[in-house]
Design a protein around this motif. Structure first.
Motif, PDB file in Angstrom:
ATOM      1  N   GLY A 342      43.935 -68.957 -12.019  1.00 46.18           N
ATOM      2  CA  GLY A 342      44.844 -69.864 -12.710  1.00 46.18           C
ATOM      3  C   GLY A 342      45.406 -69.237 -13.968  1.00 46.18           C
ATOM      4  O   GLY A 342      45.518 -68.013 -14.092  1.00 46.18           O
ATOM      5  N   VAL A 343      45.752 -70.082 -14.916  1.00 46.66           N
ATOM      6  CA  VAL A 343      46.365 -69.620 -16.152  1.00 46.66           C
ATOM      7  C   VAL A 343      45.766 -70.365 -17.345  1.00 46.66           C
ATOM      8  O   VAL A 343      45.134 -71.403 -17.186  1.00 46.66           O
ATOM      9  CB  VAL A 343      47.901 -69.848 -16.142  1.00 46.66           C
ATOM     10  N   ARG A 490      51.303 -56.116 -11.131  1.00 46.41           N
ATOM     11  CA  ARG A 490      51.624 -57.395 -11.772  1.00 46.41           C
ATOM     12  C   ARG A 490      53.046 -57.337 -12.312  1.00 46.41           C
ATOM     13  O   ARG A 490      53.604 -56.262 -12.546  1.00 46.41           O
ATOM     14  CB  ARG A 490      50.646 -57.674 -12.919  1.00 46.41           C
ATOM     15  N   ASP A 491      53.631 -58.526 -12.547  1.00 52.54           N
ATOM     16  CA  ASP A 491      54.985 -58.555 -13.091  1.00 52.54           C
ATOM     17  C   ASP A 491      54.934 -58.417 -14.609  1.00 52.54           C
ATOM     18  O   ASP A 491      53.866 -58.247 -15.210  1.00 52.54           O
ATOM     19  CB  ASP A 491      55.734 -59.819 -12.648  1.00 52.54           C
ATOM     20  N   GLU A 492      56.120 -58.504 -15.244  1.00 52.69           N
ATOM     21  CA  GLU A 492      56.197 -58.264 -16.694  1.00 52.69           C
ATOM     22  C   GLU A 492      55.435 -59.308 -17.503  1.00 52.69           C
ATOM     23  O   GLU A 492      55.090 -59.068 -18.670  1.00 52.69           O
ATOM     24  CB  GLU A 492      57.668 -58.227 -17.135  1.00 52.69           C
ATOM     25  N   ARG A 500      56.056 -59.789  -0.339  1.00 52.09           N
ATOM     26  CA  ARG A 500      57.314 -59.058  -0.527  1.00 52.09           C
ATOM     27  C   ARG A 500      57.642 -58.787  -1.986  1.00 52.09           C
ATOM     28  O   ARG A 500      58.553 -58.013  -2.288  1.00 52.09           O
ATOM     29  CB  ARG A 500      58.461 -59.831   0.138  1.00 52.09           C
ATOM     30  N   ASP A 501      56.921 -59.445  -2.905  1.00 52.86           N
ATOM     31  CA  ASP A 501      57.153 -59.168  -4.326  1.00 52.86           C
ATOM     32  C   ASP A 501      56.484 -57.869  -4.776  1.00 52.86           C
ATOM     33  O   ASP A 501      56.751 -57.377  -5.872  1.00 52.86           O
ATOM     34  CB  ASP A 501      56.628 -60.328  -5.173  1.00 52.86           C
ATOM     35  N   VAL A 502      55.590 -57.337  -3.955  1.00 50.75           N
ATOM     36  CA  VAL A 502      54.933 -56.065  -4.276  1.00 50.75           C
ATOM     37  C   VAL A 502      55.985 -54.957  -4.323  1.00 50.75           C
ATOM     38  O   VAL A 502      56.900 -54.927  -3.481  1.00 50.75           O
ATOM     39  CB  VAL A 502      53.842 -55.760  -3.219  1.00 50.75           C
ATOM     40  N   PRO A 503      55.912 -54.042  -5.293  1.00 55.40           N
ATOM     41  CA  PRO A 503      56.893 -52.939  -5.351  1.00 55.40           C
ATOM     42  C   PRO A 503      56.976 -52.192  -4.020  1.00 55.40           C
ATOM     43  O   PRO A 503      55.967 -51.964  -3.343  1.00 55.40           O
ATOM     44  CB  PRO A 503      56.339 -52.040  -6.463  1.00 55.40           C
ATOM     45  N   ALA A 531      52.343 -64.480  -8.902  1.00 52.42           N
ATOM     46  CA  ALA A 531      53.759 -64.505  -9.282  1.00 52.42           C
ATOM     47  C   ALA A 531      54.551 -65.307  -8.254  1.00 52.42           C
ATOM     48  O   ALA A 531      54.403 -65.114  -7.048  1.00 52.42           O
ATOM     49  CB  ALA A 531      54.313 -63.095  -9.388  1.00 52.42           C
ATOM     50  N   GLY A 532      55.373 -66.246  -8.754  1.00 48.59           N
ATOM     51  CA  GLY A 532      56.211 -67.042  -7.869  1.00 48.59           C
ATOM     52  C   GLY A 532      55.557 -68.288  -7.328  1.00 48.59           C
ATOM     53  O   GLY A 532      56.162 -69.004  -6.522  1.00 48.59           O
TER      54      GLY A 532
END
Length: 579
Positions: A342-343, A490-492, A500-503, A531-532
């Motif tokens: 979680g966050v 991880r993203d920024e 599909r978000d993986v580089p 992410a997302g």
């Protein structure tokens, strides 16, 4: 204190309702009144005599009174009481269109069909749920499992009570000079300090605790209790809705599953006083009860829980070796890992406000201190559903609740049902285009509690001081996984990338990992940390359930060396039927 009361307004069906509520008379004081004036008078008299009112029940048609005005009046008489409207069979369909909007706006808690005979267990199930919720959030526990002895409910004592209440344990807080305090301290043989706690887990003798984590370890053990020679199939990091769902479906599918949670089972969702839009709970359910039910489900299938131990690192297994999940209390070897941490709430960043954390300022809903707001002015900062739920819950106790947001209003960030509930609650005000810029108290010592806040208009820059007894900060998401290995993309903003978000340079043979797979084979991410993700309880639970087929695919001897396409793409996976 005498038994809590149920007040029934029954101008037409008093005999039937007396019969229906007779089953509660052993534990509640049941009062049947003919009209609103009589019910309100009974409510005030009972409150003055020290008898809490748990439930108002009213027929849908009370002569001389508009039903919505009646319900608003009852909320003013006893804000903490639950409210139920009953409609007889012959009028139920005709009355429903006019009454149900009030239910959606929180004017009352349930709209039920008036029983037409004995043993109407559907009716009594609804009444029981409301009484259960009232007892969990308002009523003092009759049987006290854990006793906390401290001069005041601050610091560690507050953290411990919050943890215990979120686990569903009946807990009482007593001062040292109270009868219960003297009784416990007479058995205490330890160093001086507060709080002294008794009744936690197998710990019978009173002990001094210095953190909520100590209490969690007494309840759930340490991660090094897992046999060091054993390699489990799945470690789930985090016990919010996503992690709990992964545990339930993983263990029910035969995976040896361990859950490690840094704080309390339920995560942020566990602090929600009432979740009304979760599928299958038409009257809503508190985050704590939802989490504890899910935990019980997971335990039934064999899941082991270790709570109060933050994960500090993952040693990635190479060449088929298991991953090693490290905590301050030990490490666990696992063939697969699901990240469901979680966050955290973002910090406000105002030094004078931060100085009062634990002394009137709280990050999160802080349900454990809501009752301490009685007669005070409370402020909630945040525009999401968690903030809305906190405001509605606080309004049962506080003299006033003000929701502070930088946006013009709540419409773009909060679910419509909560916006409507807030709009129709006379105790709640929304201040748009406003921020908190200062806080203070008359006394400057370190023990002083919050007494005032400075509010600043974002457009004009003008500031004003307002009295405040509590500030609850629910400011949105920041990641809590700086400990994950560098191999995990991880993203920024620090959220874990999956599918599909993986580089693209991490794809294998031009194919992305499965939807919930990360850049490390055998490590998956679900829920808010991904992410997302949608940042809703239902979607988090759905991801937790959906990840299990991908875990099975990874553990399968026939599995390819890297994560394959998502099951959603049409490729068959073992154990795909999780019903």
């Amino acid at each position: 204190m005498s038994d809590p009361a149920i007040i029934v307004i029954a101008p037409e069906h008093s005999d039937e309702l007396r019969t229906q509520f007779r089953r509660y008379e052993g534990e509640y004081t049941v009062v049947v009144a003919p009209d609103l004036a009589s019910a309100a008078a009974h409510g005030r008299a009972l409150q003055d005599a020290g008898t809490p009112v748990a439930l108002f029940v009213t027929e849908s048609l009370v002569p001389g009174t508009d039903i919505h005005a009646l319900l608003v009046t009852l909320r003013g008489v006893v804000p903490t009481a639950r409210r139920v409207v009953l409609s007889p069979w012959e009028r139920f369909r005709a009355e429903a269109p006019a009454l149900r909007p009030g239910l959606a706006k929180g004017v009352y808690d349930a709209f039920l069909l008036l029983p037409r005979g004995v043993r109407d267990e559907e009716f009594h199930s609804a009444v029981g749920e409301l009484l259960n919720d009232w007892n969990a959030t308002v009523g003092a526990p009759v049987v006290e499992t854990v006793s906390i002895i401290a001069p005041s409910l601050t610091g560690v004592a507050l953290d411990v009570r919050g943890l215990l209440e979120r686990t569903g344990l009946p807990v009482g807080v007593h001062t040292p000079d109270s009868p219960r305090g003297r009784e416990v301290l007479a058995r205490y043989d330890g160093p001086p300090g507060w709080p002294v706690v008794t009744g936690v887990g197998q710990q019978v003798a009173p002990v001094l605790v210095t953190s909520a984590r100590e209490v969690a370890a007494m309840l759930y053990g340490r991660p090094d209790d897992v046999d060091v020679d054993a390699v489990v199939d799945l470690v789930v990091v985090g016990a919010g809705p996503a992690g709990l769902a992964a545990a339930v479906y993983g263990s029910s599918e035969g995976l040896a599953t361990v859950v490690v949670e840094s704080e309390v089972v339920g995560g942020q969702a566990g602090t929600s006083s009432m979740i009304r839009n979760y599928l299958g709970f038409p009257r809503g359910i508190s985050g704590m009860r939802l989490a504890q039910r899910a935990r019980g489900q997971a335990i039934r299938f064999g899941t082991r829980f270790f709570t109060g131990w933050p994960v500090v690192g993952i040693e990635v297994g190479e060449s088929g070796a298991p991953h090693r999940v490290r905590t301050e209390g030990g490490e666990i070897a696992a063939r697969a890992v699901v990240l469901a941490t979680g966050v955290d709430y973002r910090r406000l960043g105002v030094p004078s406000v931060e100085a009062f954390v634990g002394r009137g300022v709280h990050y999160g809903a802080a349900m454990a201190v809501a009752r301490e707001m009685e007669g005070l002015d409370a402020y909630v900062v945040g525009g999401g559903n968690s903030a809305g739920q906190a405001a509605v819950h606080l309004a049962r106790y506080a003299r006033s609740v003000t929701v502070v947001v930088r946006r013009p209003d709540l419409s773009s960030t909060m679910s419509s049902y909560l916006v409507g509930e807030i709009r129709h609650n006379p105790r709640i005000t929304v201040l748009g285009r406003t921020e908190i810029t200062d806080a203070g108290a008359q006394d400057a010592d370190d023990a002083a509690r919050l007494e005032w806040l400075e509010l600043t208009d974002c457009d004009t820059g003008r500031s004003r001081h307002v009295p405040a007894g509590g500030l609850f900060l629910l400011l949105g998401a920041r990641t809590a996984c700086d400990w994950v290995p560098d191999a995990l993309a991880r993203d920024e903003r620090g959220f874990v990338l999956t599918g599909r978000d993986v580089p693209r340079d991490a794809w294998v043979d031009g194919r992305p990992p499965a939807d919930l797979s990360t850049t490390v084979p055998g490590v998956f991410a679900v829920g808010d940390i991904r992410a997302g993700s949608m940042k809703r309880v239902a979607s988090a639970a759905g991801e937790g359930a959906s990840v299990v087929p991908q875990v099975h695919l990874h553990l399968s001897p026939a599995a390819p060396p890297s994560p394959g396409p998502s099951p959603a793409s049409g490729h068959a996976t073992p154990h795909a039927d999780l019903s």
